[in-house]
Design a protein around this motif. Structure first.
Motif, PDB file in Angstrom:
ATOM      1  N   GLU A  75      56.907  39.389  48.836  1.00  9.03           N
ATOM      2  CA  GLU A  75      55.947  39.292  49.935  1.00  9.03           C
ATOM      3  C   GLU A  75      54.762  38.396  49.589  1.00  9.03           C
ATOM      4  O   GLU A  75      54.374  37.526  50.385  1.00  9.03           O
ATOM      5  N   GLU A  76      54.183  38.582  48.415  1.00  4.53           N
ATOM      6  CA  GLU A  76      53.006  37.778  48.063  1.00  4.53           C
ATOM      7  C   GLU A  76      53.373  36.315  47.839  1.00  4.53           C
ATOM      8  O   GLU A  76      52.595  35.418  48.180  1.00  4.53           O
ATOM      9  N   LYS A  79      53.807  34.707  51.342  1.00  2.17           N
ATOM     10  CA  LYS A  79      52.506  34.569  51.997  1.00  2.17           C
ATOM     11  C   LYS A  79      51.718  33.425  51.361  1.00  2.17           C
ATOM     12  O   LYS A  79      51.091  32.626  52.069  1.00  2.17           O
ATOM     13  N   TRP A  80      51.751  33.347  50.034  1.00  2.00           N
ATOM     14  CA  TRP A  80      51.047  32.268  49.327  1.00  2.00           C
ATOM     15  C   TRP A  80      51.584  30.904  49.745  1.00  2.00           C
ATOM     16  O   TRP A  80      50.812  29.968  49.973  1.00  2.00           O
ATOM     17  N   SER A 107      48.165  37.394  55.840  1.00  2.00           N
ATOM     18  CA  SER A 107      48.552  38.710  55.338  1.00  2.00           C
ATOM     19  C   SER A 107      48.490  39.776  56.424  1.00  2.00           C
ATOM     20  O   SER A 107      49.362  40.650  56.504  1.00  2.00           O
ATOM     21  N   HIS A 138      47.040  45.033  52.239  1.00  2.00           N
ATOM     22  CA  HIS A 138      47.498  43.652  52.422  1.00  2.00           C
ATOM     23  C   HIS A 138      46.309  42.714  52.581  1.00  2.00           C
ATOM     24  O   HIS A 138      46.281  41.612  52.010  1.00  2.00           O
ATOM     25  N   PHE A 141      44.555  42.361  49.078  1.00  2.00           N
ATOM     26  CA  PHE A 141      45.296  41.466  48.183  1.00  2.00           C
ATOM     27  C   PHE A 141      45.014  40.017  48.584  1.00  2.00           C
ATOM     28  O   PHE A 141      44.867  39.130  47.740  1.00  2.00           O
ATOM     29  N   ALA A 142      44.924  39.790  49.901  1.00  2.00           N
ATOM     30  CA  ALA A 142      44.687  38.442  50.415  1.00  2.00           C
ATOM     31  C   ALA A 142      43.300  37.931  50.065  1.00  2.00           C
ATOM     32  O   ALA A 142      43.098  36.721  49.894  1.00  2.00           O
ATOM     33  N   MET A 145      43.654  36.471  46.750  1.00  2.00           N
ATOM     34  CA  MET A 145      44.415  35.232  46.871  1.00  2.00           C
ATOM     35  C   MET A 145      43.562  34.111  47.450  1.00  2.00           C
ATOM     36  O   MET A 145      43.504  32.999  46.914  1.00  2.00           O
ATOM     37  N   PRO A 172      47.329  38.696  43.205  1.00  2.00           N
ATOM     38  CA  PRO A 172      47.812  39.536  44.310  1.00  2.00           C
ATOM     39  C   PRO A 172      49.147  40.203  44.007  1.00  2.00           C
ATOM     40  O   PRO A 172      49.364  41.359  44.406  1.00  2.00           O
ATOM     41  N   ILE A 173      50.039  39.499  43.315  1.00  2.00           N
ATOM     42  CA  ILE A 173      51.317  40.111  42.942  1.00  2.00           C
ATOM     43  C   ILE A 173      51.076  41.315  42.042  1.00  2.00           C
ATOM     44  O   ILE A 173      51.666  42.389  42.246  1.00  2.00           O
ATOM     45  N   HIS A 176      49.483  44.181  44.063  1.00  2.00           N
ATOM     46  CA  HIS A 176      50.502  44.755  44.949  1.00  2.00           C
ATOM     47  C   HIS A 176      51.491  45.596  44.141  1.00  2.00           C
ATOM     48  O   HIS A 176      51.907  46.676  44.572  1.00  2.00           O
TER      49      HIS A 176
END
Length: 224
Positions: A75-76, A79-80, A107, A138, A141-142, A145, A172-173, A176
């Protein structure tokens, strides 16, 4: 059905509005933010398909490492990638805080559609916890990022840029992964998730403040 949709999308819209309105120097075009939000939503289906395929491979089954990888890394990373190729190189990404705005938008787009699917299956009785934990996590985490994407964008050193880009993905990984591991490995997960979420909000707000400070320096250093 209307109540369910409202419960699913309200947390994402509220959190997105908060971070967008914090952009006090040069707010991003709302069309760009909405576009990023939609890109995040479009990620849900391909990621779910990829996760389903991975879950059906014998070597991915029933291990904490597999569960964490399927969620945190997949997911991360996607998104990245979306943020990097649609926002990071865009001309509107013109101050450090913009990284946080676009990362949060992508995110939360992802988290909002994921939340809608979850509430359709499980009902609105879990909506409060979904808003408090998965959706907000989410976004947080963003923040990490986006903060490091902003640092990468406005550093003068190529080596530093590469370092911050790497950090913008790996942190972020890791966060998460810790979040998922708490639910998977700790029986009384509530005792661990509360301080972890407090830590995410505390550090996230510090990064928002620092991004604004960097932005003000850039603003006042521009030729008038």
């Amino acid at each position: 059905m209307i109540a369910l949709i409202g419960a699913a999308i309200a947390p994402g819209i509220a959190i997105m509005s908060y971070f967008y309105l914090r952009d006090s120097f040069e707010p991003e075009p709302i069309s760009m933010v909405i576009r990023s939000f939609i890109f995040g939503m479009l990620l849900v289906i391909p990621i779910m398909v990829l996760q389903y395929i991975m879950q059906n491979e014998w070597y991915w089954r029933d291990t904490i490492v597999a569960e964490v990888f399927q969620s945190a890394v997949v997911e991360e990373f996607f998104k990245w990638m979306v943020i990097f190729f649609t926002a990071y190189k865009h001309v509107e990404f013109d101050e450090p805080y913009d990284g946080i705005v676009y990362a949060v938008a992508v995110s939360l787009g992802f988290a909002t559609l994921e939340n809608l699917f979850y509430l359709i299956i499980n009902g609105t009785n879990v909506a409060f916890w979904r808003a408090l934990l998965p959706v907000s996590s989410h976004a947080l985490f963003a923040v990490w990022m986006g903060y490091y994407l902003g640092k990468a964008k406005f550093t003068q050193s190529t080596q530093s840029q590469r370092f911050f880009l790497w950090i913008s993905l790996m942190l972020p990984i890791c966060l998460h992964a810790i979040y998922n591991a708490i639910f998977l490995a700790i029986q009384n997960w509530l005792l661990a998730i509360i301080p972890f979420m407090i830590f995410l909000w505390w550090q996230g707000m510090k990064k928002v403040q620092r991004a604004h400070e960097h932005g003000s320096k850039n603003l006042f250093s521009r030729p008038q």
